[in-house]
Design a protein around this motif. Structure first.
Motif, PDB file in Angstrom:
ATOM      1  N   ASN A   7     -19.954  31.252  56.782  1.00 27.79           N
ATOM      2  CA  ASN A   7     -20.397  31.261  58.161  1.00 27.79           C
ATOM      3  C   ASN A   7     -21.417  30.172  58.459  1.00 27.79           C
ATOM      4  OD1 ASN A   7     -19.863  32.271  60.644  1.00 27.79           O
ATOM      5  ND2 ASN A   7     -21.333  33.932  60.521  1.00 27.79           N
ATOM      6  N   ARG A  18     -25.830  30.745  58.556  1.00 27.37           N
ATOM      7  CA  ARG A  18     -26.342  32.067  58.880  1.00 27.37           C
ATOM      8  C   ARG A  18     -26.746  32.846  57.632  1.00 27.37           C
ATOM      9  NH1 ARG A  18     -22.216  35.596  61.970  1.00 27.37           N
ATOM     10  NH2 ARG A  18     -22.979  37.521  61.135  1.00 27.37           N
ATOM     11  N   PHE A  19     -26.007  32.678  56.564  1.00 27.96           N
ATOM     12  CA  PHE A  19     -26.281  33.403  55.325  1.00 27.96           C
ATOM     13  C   PHE A  19     -26.644  32.407  54.234  1.00 27.96           C
ATOM     14  CE2 PHE A  19     -24.823  36.879  57.562  1.00 27.96           C
ATOM     15  CZ  PHE A  19     -23.496  36.779  57.930  1.00 27.96           C
ATOM     16  N   SER A  43     -27.413  45.361  54.716  1.00 26.26           N
ATOM     17  CA  SER A  43     -27.401  43.959  55.134  1.00 26.26           C
ATOM     18  C   SER A  43     -26.189  43.662  56.013  1.00 26.26           C
ATOM     19  CB  SER A  43     -27.380  43.029  53.921  1.00 26.26           C
ATOM     20  OG  SER A  43     -28.604  43.067  53.245  1.00 26.26           O
ATOM     21  N   GLU A  46     -26.777  45.032  59.449  1.00 22.90           N
ATOM     22  CA  GLU A  46     -27.781  44.277  60.191  1.00 22.90           C
ATOM     23  C   GLU A  46     -27.278  42.903  60.651  1.00 22.90           C
ATOM     24  OE1 GLU A  46     -31.264  43.965  57.729  1.00 22.90           O
ATOM     25  OE2 GLU A  46     -31.602  46.125  57.728  1.00 22.90           O
ATOM     26  N   HIS A  47     -26.398  42.279  59.868  1.00 21.67           N
ATOM     27  CA  HIS A  47     -26.070  40.878  60.105  1.00 21.67           C
ATOM     28  C   HIS A  47     -24.648  40.600  60.564  1.00 21.67           C
ATOM     29  CE1 HIS A  47     -29.940  39.733  58.505  1.00 21.67           C
ATOM     30  NE2 HIS A  47     -29.722  40.510  57.465  1.00 21.67           N
ATOM     31  N   ILE A  48     -23.775  41.584  60.525  1.00 20.60           N
ATOM     32  CA  ILE A  48     -22.383  41.371  60.917  1.00 20.60           C
ATOM     33  C   ILE A  48     -22.138  42.103  62.233  1.00 20.60           C
ATOM     34  CG2 ILE A  48     -19.966  41.713  60.284  1.00 20.60           C
ATOM     35  CD1 ILE A  48     -21.386  39.726  58.442  1.00 20.60           C
ATOM     36  N   TYR A  55     -15.374  40.187  56.635  1.00 23.79           N
ATOM     37  CA  TYR A  55     -16.731  40.204  56.107  1.00 23.79           C
ATOM     38  C   TYR A  55     -16.773  40.906  54.752  1.00 23.79           C
ATOM     39  CZ  TYR A  55     -16.549  44.796  58.312  1.00 23.79           C
ATOM     40  OH  TYR A  55     -16.167  46.047  58.686  1.00 23.79           O
ATOM     41  N   SER A 130     -18.463  36.073  56.311  1.00 19.21           N
ATOM     42  CA  SER A 130     -17.782  36.534  57.509  1.00 19.21           C
ATOM     43  C   SER A 130     -16.683  35.530  57.795  1.00 19.21           C
ATOM     44  CB  SER A 130     -18.768  36.604  58.679  1.00 19.21           C
ATOM     45  OG  SER A 130     -18.103  36.942  59.865  1.00 19.21           O
TER      46      SER A 130
END
Length: 143
Positions: A7, A18-19, A43, A46-48, A55, A130
């Motif tokens: 990503n 992003r990651f 995680s 929170e992030h996806i 993902y 992702s």
């Protein structure tokens, strides 16, 4: 590494990805693995975003290669890249699975802890992903 799977900025405009990779600490007990799974799931939540697909997590192996992992309610899907195929006998030994003809493994969800313990000493880092193309074609249980 496939930038889309990690990503990175889709526009290629130099914005940071992003990651970021996280150095791996070997997990030795089922309790260690259960804690890692809980932290990993948190995680992801929170992030996806809810609209995102493909993902999971990418395990970068210290000796070379990547394994992409996605879990669902009943299966663990592994996309073992060609440069990581050397780890196939360990996956078979750790999970009791059967090596597939291609690079896509589908294992019963209840083998996740054994899989992570088996891979743990080989992992250098992990990164959330992702947009990875986990194929659903020919998805048969490998065990």
């Amino acid at each position: 590494m496939n930038q889309e799977s990690h990503n990175a900025s889709p526009a290629g405009d130099g914005t940071p990805p992003r990651f970021r990779p996280v150095p791996w600490t070997a997990l030795e007990t089922p309790q260690d693995v259960e804690l890692w799974i809980d932290e990993h799931n948190q995680s992801l939540q929170e992030h996806i975003g809810p609209q995102e697909t493909g993902y999971g997590v990418c395990f970068s192996l210290a000796a070379g290669g990547n394994i992409y992992m996605q879990t669902s309610g009943d299966a663990v899907v592994l996309d073992v890249e060609s440069d990581a195929q050397w780890v196939a006998p360990l996956i078979v030994a750790a999970t009791g699975g059967v090596e597939p003809a291609g690079q896509l493994w589908v294992l019963p969800e209840d083998r996740l802890v054994q899989l992570i313990i088996g891979l743990s000493s080989l992992v250098a880092s992990t990164i959330l992903v992702s947009g990875h193309k986990f194929s659903s074609r020919n998805r048969k249980m490998s065990a």
